[in-house]
Every structure is written in structure tokens, then in C-alpha cells.
Write a protein that holds these residues in place. Structure first.
Motif, short mmCIF file in Angstrom:
data_model
loop_
_atom_site.label_atom_id
_atom_site.label_comp_id
_atom_site.label_asym_id
_atom_site.label_seq_id
_atom_site.Cartn_x
_atom_site.Cartn_y
_atom_site.Cartn_z
N ASP A 135 0.91 -1.13 0.15
CA ASP A 135 -0.07 -0.06 -0.14
C ASP A 135 1.04 1.24 0.19
OD1 ASP A 135 -2.34 -1.47 0.03
OD2 ASP A 135 -2.03 -1.95 2.49
N HIS A 136 2.39 1.06 0.07
CA HIS A 136 3.13 2.44 0.17
C HIS A 136 3.42 2.78 -1.29
CE1 HIS A 136 6.79 4.71 1.20
NE2 HIS A 136 6.15 4.74 2.37
N TRP A 137 3.65 4.02 -1.58
CA TRP A 137 3.98 4.58 -3.05
C TRP A 137 5.15 4.04 -3.46
CZ3 TRP A 137 8.74 6.53 -3.93
CH2 TRP A 137 9.58 6.99 -2.97
N ILE A 138 5.92 3.61 -2.67
CA ILE A 138 7.22 3.00 -3.28
C ILE A 138 6.99 1.44 -4.10
CG2 ILE A 138 8.20 1.52 -1.31
CD1 ILE A 138 10.87 2.94 -1.81
N TRP A 139 5.94 0.94 -3.61
CA TRP A 139 5.57 -0.55 -4.26
C TRP A 139 5.69 -0.43 -5.82
CZ3 TRP A 139 5.99 -5.42 -2.59
CH2 TRP A 139 5.34 -6.26 -3.40
N SER A 140 4.90 0.98 -6.17
CA SER A 140 4.66 1.17 -7.53
C SER A 140 5.78 1.50 -8.45
CB SER A 140 3.58 2.06 -7.69
OG SER A 140 4.06 3.35 -7.26
N ASP A 141 6.83 1.64 -7.74
CA ASP A 141 8.08 1.90 -8.36
C ASP A 141 8.99 0.73 -8.11
OD1 ASP A 141 10.56 2.93 -9.36
OD2 ASP A 141 10.01 5.13 -8.85
N PRO A 142 9.13 -0.23 -8.93
CA PRO A 142 10.12 -1.56 -8.81
C PRO A 142 11.50 -1.02 -8.58
CG PRO A 142 8.42 -1.86 -10.72
CD PRO A 142 8.46 -0.19 -10.41
N ARG B 275 12.84 1.66 -7.17
CA ARG B 275 13.20 2.16 -6.12
C ARG B 275 12.75 1.40 -4.81
NH1 ARG B 275 10.85 8.47 -6.80
NH2 ARG B 275 12.87 9.30 -7.78
N LEU B 276 11.89 0.51 -5.21
CA LEU B 276 11.40 -0.42 -4.22
C LEU B 276 12.73 -1.51 -3.79
CD1 LEU B 276 9.66 -2.02 -2.43
CD2 LEU B 276 8.87 -3.53 -4.47
N LYS B 277 13.31 -1.75 -4.96
CA LYS B 277 14.64 -2.57 -4.67
C LYS B 277 15.77 -1.79 -4.08
CE LYS B 277 18.17 -4.98 -7.56
NZ LYS B 277 18.47 -5.30 -8.99
N MET B 278 15.74 -0.64 -4.56
CA MET B 278 16.84 0.27 -3.77
C MET B 278 16.44 0.32 -2.17
SD MET B 278 17.13 2.98 -6.78
CE MET B 278 18.22 4.14 -5.85
N TRP B 279 15.27 0.60 -1.81
CA TRP B 279 14.77 0.73 -0.48
C TRP B 279 15.10 -0.59 0.45
CZ3 TRP B 279 13.90 3.31 3.60
CH2 TRP B 279 13.00 2.66 4.88
N ALA C 182 21.33 8.24 -6.88
CA ALA C 182 21.45 7.74 -5.54
C ALA C 182 21.08 9.14 -4.64
CB ALA C 182 22.95 7.30 -5.50
N SER C 183 21.65 10.11 -4.94
CA SER C 183 21.34 11.42 -4.20
C SER C 183 19.72 11.92 -4.21
CB SER C 183 22.20 12.61 -4.67
OG SER C 183 22.03 13.79 -4.06
N GLU C 184 19.25 11.88 -5.29
CA GLU C 184 18.13 11.98 -5.41
C GLU C 184 16.92 11.09 -4.57
OE1 GLU C 184 14.55 14.39 -6.81
OE2 GLU C 184 16.90 14.76 -6.67
N PHE C 185 17.45 9.93 -4.60
CA PHE C 185 16.74 8.62 -3.86
C PHE C 185 16.58 9.15 -2.42
CE2 PHE C 185 16.69 4.32 -1.96
CZ PHE C 185 15.10 3.94 -2.23
N LEU C 186 17.87 9.34 -2.03
CA LEU C 186 17.92 9.89 -0.47
C LEU C 186 16.99 10.90 -0.23
CD1 LEU C 186 21.66 9.06 0.33
CD2 LEU C 186 19.85 7.73 0.44
N LYS C 187 16.91 11.97 -1.11
CA LYS C 187 16.32 13.26 -1.10
C LYS C 187 14.94 13.03 -0.83
CE LYS C 187 15.32 17.75 -3.06
NZ LYS C 187 15.42 18.43 -4.23
N SER D 199 8.66 15.93 -5.90
CA SER D 199 9.78 16.30 -5.05
C SER D 199 10.85 15.24 -5.95
CB SER D 199 9.70 15.92 -3.66
OG SER D 199 9.55 14.69 -3.46
N SER D 200 10.39 13.84 -6.29
CA SER D 200 11.36 13.11 -6.72
C SER D 200 11.89 13.54 -8.18
CB SER D 200 10.86 11.70 -6.76
OG SER D 200 9.57 11.68 -7.66
N SER D 201 11.14 14.11 -8.96
CA SER D 201 11.31 14.48 -10.13
C SER D 201 11.52 15.98 -10.53
CB SER D 201 10.07 14.19 -11.27
OG SER D 201 8.97 14.86 -10.84
N SER D 202 11.80 16.64 -9.32
CA SER D 202 12.18 17.97 -9.60
C SER D 202 13.63 18.38 -10.50
CB SER D 202 12.40 18.74 -8.08
OG SER D 202 13.65 17.88 -7.47
#
Length: 271
Positions: free
Chosen positions: A13-20, A22-26, A72-77, A155-158
């Protein structure tokens, strides 16, 4: 590194689930985090790390996450703005703290009877309830799902949006395009196609760095390499056309006009 981590079904149910990706990175960050408090040697000093913390550098992290430094920097942000991590950056290293790590990765020990208790004295049922409450703070409610997803996506695509906006302004700059046509000896259509290929390559690499001046410079250099053979062919073609018209380069420099006999298509009459 061996062992395992816990993964709640609520993550679906989390937003990161829809982004394979970023899910792997998390999940990789969960792998990298300390399971117990630890003392790590860095140079001539020791750093105390708590459970759920990661000691790394951006260079190391990009290799661990299999991406570029910018990604990587954008992902942490994005994670930081989403309340999932905190980070402490120093000239030598970066410490990433996964917030509520104990809720994601609880430790358990045998309690009274046959039930298992966590180190906080909670049974499985109590722990599940606590997990549900904490995870619920990170998961969007159905009523707010669309709104919060737009905020996180924004924010992730700024960086991407800023780059595309600048690139669009450069692409529509008529004076700059004319300068490129003169510099590269290419037609308007060829310049436009070259710009599109440059943009596609940047998107593929997820490279959205640079200000207006840097992007213009990178674009010019990229087009110069892309068209490096074409200007020579164009020059030869021009020379052939000039020779067919009966006027050589030397004739033009001397201001000589060829006589009618040099033009096969012109008939002359002698009196």
C-alpha cells in the motif's frame, strides 16, 4: 553479509511499491542497515552506529544501489522528504538513519509461556498492532493517496522537470539553433533530430544535471560529435555542384565568369 530482514505486507500500500526500481533500492538500504549497535573504525577515529543506521559514502552507495551518483542522491532526498530516513553528511562519510527501524525490523525473545515477546516485552499480537500503527503513518490513506503521491512524485522528479524546462527553452531559442546550423553545416530538421537524440540519451541515463550554460555546452559538443562526418560530405557535394555549373573555386576567387562554351546547356550562334 548473511541473515534476513522482515518485510511487511503493508508495503504493497506504500507509494514505493509502484516503483520497482526504487522498491529494490529501499530494500537494499534495509539490507545495509546495522542490525545491532556497532562501533565502526573510520580513519583514526571510531563512529558509534545505532540499529538501523548505515555508514557509507555517495560513491559507495551508488555502487550498492546500482545507479548513478545523481540518482542515489535524488533517491535519498525523496526518502528524507517522505519521512523514511534522516541523513548526516560530512566531508568523509554519510550516515543514513532509517526512521522507525525497530518497527520494520523488531527483535524478539522468548517470553512467558509459549508466546514470543519482543525486547520491549510485547507479544506477537501487541507487536503487530504497534507495527500497524507505525506503518500506517507512512502509508497514505485512501482519501489522501492521490494528493500525497503527487507531492512525492513532484519532489522526486524536480531535477528532471527543471532539466526538461531548460532544455525546452534551449530548443526553442531560434538564435541558438541558427548558430548550430552555421557551426555544424546542418539543416534545421537535422538539428532538431539531433536535439531529440541528445534528450533521449539523457533520459536513458537519468542524467538531469547542469544549468542552462552547461546544458547548452553539452548539447553543442554532443551534436558536434554526432555530425562530425556530415560536414565533409556536404562540402564535397557543394564542390561537385559548383564544378557542374562550370565555375571552379579558383574562378570565384578571381572573379572570372565562364564563357558560354563551358555551359553544355547554352547554345551559341556564330555570325
Amino acid at each position: 553479509m548473511s541473515g534476513w530482514i522482515k518485510l511487511s505486507r503493508e508495503i504493497e500500500d506504500h507509494w514505493i511499491w509502484s516503483d520497482p526500481r526504487r522498491l529494490k533500492m529501499w530494500i537494499k538500504l534495509l539490507f545495509m542497515a546495522k542490525w545491532t549497535n556497532d562501533r565502526v573504525n573510520v580513519g583514526n577515529s571510531f563512529i558509534e552506529l545505532r540499529r538501523g543506521q548505515i555508514l557509507t559514502t555517495l560513491r559507495t552507495l551508488k555502487n550498492q544501489l546500482d545507479c548513478s551518483r545523481a540518482t542515489a542522491s535524488e533517491f535519498l532526498k525523496v526518502l528524507e522528504e517522505g519521512g523514511m530516513i534522516e541523513k548526516e553528511v560530512t566531508p568523509k562519510y554519510t550516515i543514513i538513519t532509517i526512521l522507525d527501524y525497530d518497527n520494520f525490523q523488531p527483535t524478539k525473545q522468548k517470553g512467558k509461556g509459549n508466546s514470543e515477546e519482543s525486547e520491549y516485552g510485547q507479544t506477537d499480537q501487541g507487536l503487530d498492532q504497534r507495527l500497524d500503527r507505525k506503518v500506517g503513518q507512512l502509508i497514505k490513506n485512501k482519501e489522501e493517496n492521490n494528493k500525497e503521491e503527487r507531492i512525492i512524485s513532484s519532489s522526486s522528479s524536480s531535477s528532471r522537470e527543471d532539466f526538461l524546462k531548460i532544455f525546452e527553452e534551449i530548443r526553442n531559442d531560434g538564435e541558438f539553433r541558427n548558430n548550430l546550423r552555421t557551426l555544424l553545416s546542418q539543416s534545421e530538421n537535422e538539428i532538431g533530430e539531433g536535439m531529440e537524440k541528445f534528450l533521449s540519451e539523457r533520459k536513458l541515463k537519468e542524467d538531469f544535471t547542469g544549468d542552462r550554460g552547461e546544458i547548452r555546452g553539452h548539447l553543442t559538443n554532443w551534436l558536434r560529435k554526432h555530425f562530425e562526418v556530415k560536414p565533409r560530405r556536404q562540402k564535397n557535394s557543394n564542390n561537385q555542384n559548383n564544378n557542374q555549373n562550370g565555375k571552379t573555386e579558383i574562378d570565384r576567387r578571381r572573379g572570372v565568369t565562364p564563357s558560354p562554351e563551358h555551359h553544355p546547356g547554352i547554345r551559341t550562334t556564330k555570325f
